[in-house]
Design a protein around this motif. Structure first.
Motif, PDB file in Angstrom:
ATOM      1  N   LYS A 186      -1.920  -2.270 -12.524  1.00 28.69           N
ATOM      2  CA  LYS A 186      -1.557  -0.998 -11.880  1.00 28.69           C
ATOM      3  C   LYS A 186      -2.078  -0.876 -10.460  1.00 28.69           C
ATOM      4  O   LYS A 186      -1.723   0.061  -9.747  1.00 28.69           O
ATOM      5  CB  LYS A 186      -2.084   0.160 -12.721  1.00 28.69           C
ATOM      6  CG  LYS A 186      -3.587   0.169 -12.845  1.00 28.69           C
ATOM      7  CD  LYS A 186      -4.094   1.285 -13.700  1.00 28.69           C
ATOM      8  CE  LYS A 186      -5.600   1.140 -13.813  1.00 28.69           C
ATOM      9  NZ  LYS A 186      -6.228   2.137 -14.572  1.00 28.69           N
ATOM     10  N   GLU A 246      -3.348   3.685  -2.285  1.00 26.25           N
ATOM     11  CA  GLU A 246      -3.080   2.830  -3.429  1.00 26.25           C
ATOM     12  C   GLU A 246      -2.724   1.428  -2.941  1.00 26.25           C
ATOM     13  O   GLU A 246      -1.932   1.279  -2.004  1.00 26.25           O
ATOM     14  CB  GLU A 246      -1.914   3.392  -4.253  1.00 26.25           C
ATOM     15  CG  GLU A 246      -2.211   4.753  -4.847  1.00 26.25           C
ATOM     16  CD  GLU A 246      -1.001   5.346  -5.546  1.00 26.25           C
ATOM     17  OE1 GLU A 246       0.062   4.705  -5.590  1.00 26.25           O
ATOM     18  OE2 GLU A 246      -1.145   6.472  -6.048  1.00 26.25           O
ATOM     19  N   SER A 247      -3.307   0.401  -3.561  1.00 28.52           N
ATOM     20  CA  SER A 247      -3.059  -0.988  -3.188  1.00 28.52           C
ATOM     21  C   SER A 247      -2.608  -1.768  -4.407  1.00 28.52           C
ATOM     22  O   SER A 247      -3.123  -1.572  -5.509  1.00 28.52           O
ATOM     23  CB  SER A 247      -4.333  -1.629  -2.623  1.00 28.52           C
ATOM     24  OG  SER A 247      -4.781  -0.939  -1.489  1.00 28.52           O
ATOM     25  N   LEU A 248      -1.666  -2.669  -4.191  1.00 28.97           N
ATOM     26  CA  LEU A 248      -1.092  -3.452  -5.277  1.00 28.97           C
ATOM     27  C   LEU A 248      -0.677  -4.814  -4.738  1.00 28.97           C
ATOM     28  O   LEU A 248      -0.123  -4.906  -3.640  1.00 28.97           O
ATOM     29  CB  LEU A 248       0.135  -2.718  -5.826  1.00 28.97           C
ATOM     30  CG  LEU A 248       0.938  -3.381  -6.926  1.00 28.97           C
ATOM     31  CD1 LEU A 248       0.133  -3.406  -8.219  1.00 28.97           C
ATOM     32  CD2 LEU A 248       2.241  -2.637  -7.130  1.00 28.97           C
ATOM     33  N   THR A 274       0.843  -1.202   0.000  1.00 26.84           N
ATOM     34  CA  THR A 274       0.000   0.000   0.000  1.00 26.84           C
ATOM     35  C   THR A 274       0.873   1.245   0.000  1.00 26.84           C
ATOM     36  O   THR A 274       2.025   1.220   0.423  1.00 26.84           O
ATOM     37  CB  THR A 274      -0.920   0.031   1.243  1.00 26.84           C
ATOM     38  OG1 THR A 274      -0.111   0.004   2.419  1.00 26.84           O
ATOM     39  CG2 THR A 274      -1.891  -1.122   1.249  1.00 26.84           C
ATOM     40  N   ASN A 275       0.290   2.328  -0.487  1.00 26.19           N
ATOM     41  CA  ASN A 275       0.932   3.634  -0.454  1.00 26.19           C
ATOM     42  C   ASN A 275      -0.078   4.608   0.112  1.00 26.19           C
ATOM     43  O   ASN A 275      -1.100   4.838  -0.522  1.00 26.19           O
ATOM     44  CB  ASN A 275       1.388   4.050  -1.848  1.00 26.19           C
ATOM     45  CG  ASN A 275       2.238   5.294  -1.821  1.00 26.19           C
ATOM     46  OD1 ASN A 275       2.742   5.678  -0.772  1.00 26.19           O
ATOM     47  ND2 ASN A 275       2.396   5.921  -2.973  1.00 26.19           N
ATOM     48  N   THR A 335      -5.117  -0.557  -7.343  1.00 21.27           N
ATOM     49  CA  THR A 335      -6.339   0.218  -7.110  1.00 21.27           C
ATOM     50  C   THR A 335      -6.010   1.469  -6.295  1.00 21.27           C
ATOM     51  O   THR A 335      -4.986   1.529  -5.616  1.00 21.27           O
ATOM     52  CB  THR A 335      -7.389  -0.604  -6.328  1.00 21.27           C
ATOM     53  OG1 THR A 335      -6.875  -0.910  -5.030  1.00 21.27           O
ATOM     54  CG2 THR A 335      -7.736  -1.880  -7.061  1.00 21.27           C
ATOM     55  N   ASN A 336      -6.913   2.434  -6.349  1.00 23.56           N
ATOM     56  CA  ASN A 336      -6.794   3.646  -5.561  1.00 23.56           C
ATOM     57  C   ASN A 336      -8.135   3.857  -4.890  1.00 23.56           C
ATOM     58  O   ASN A 336      -9.127   4.162  -5.536  1.00 23.56           O
ATOM     59  CB  ASN A 336      -6.421   4.834  -6.437  1.00 23.56           C
ATOM     60  CG  ASN A 336      -6.063   6.048  -5.619  1.00 23.56           C
ATOM     61  OD1 ASN A 336      -6.378   6.131  -4.440  1.00 23.56           O
ATOM     62  ND2 ASN A 336      -5.399   6.998  -6.258  1.00 23.56           N
TER      63      ASN A 336
END
Length: 144
Positions: A109, A117-119, A44-45, A111-112
């Motif tokens: 890419k 942001e999750s990846l 996550t960001n 999700t937001n």
């Protein structure tokens, strides 16, 4: 001398068994397994966001990645969520679809949602689940 017993042959057999140190108890041929296993991690960001995975999220993220990369063909790839623990999960896909799945997840890419942001990141994958589970403890040994 009796025809059925040959002392020299018996002596030779006894010497061979004495010299032989191991015996084959079982022979097993491992065929190509039908499934491959993937260990995923949620990134996550910002990194300190308290986001935990559940089965539905994992399935949704993987389906979105497959749909983006392969279209409807990608959504037809069956996947089983085996375990979800915190921000990590383990899934199973057919062995022949592992390359497509890994490519789709790498190109996705993420999700937001509300500024977070999750990846999903692939930590490891293998045709043998036992090999992955055993190596998981090795990483913890060096990081702690």
């Amino acid at each position: 001398m009796d025809q059925d017993t040959n002392p020299e042959a018996e002596q030779s057999i006894l010497e061979k068994t004495r010299l032989q140190k191991s015996h084959e108890l079982l022979t097993c041929i491992i065929r190509t397994p039908p499934f491959s296993y993937i260990h995923l991690e949620l990134l996550t960001n910002p990194p300190d966001a308290a986001v935990e995975l559940d089965n539905l999220q994992v399935k949704s993220y993987c389906t979105a990645a497959l749909r983006q990369f392969l279209g409807l063909t990608g959504t037809a790839i069956p996947l089983d969520v085996l375990k979800v623990s915190g921000s990590e999960c383990w899934i199973r896909v057919p062995r022949e679809d592992l390359g497509s799945f890994a490519a789709a997840l790498t190109a996705w890419k993420g999700t937001n949602d509300g500024g977070i942001e999750s990846l999903l990141r692939i930590k490891q994958c293998s045709d043998w689940l036992g090999a992955m589970v055993g190596s998981n403890g090795q990483e913890q040994l060096w990081n702690n």
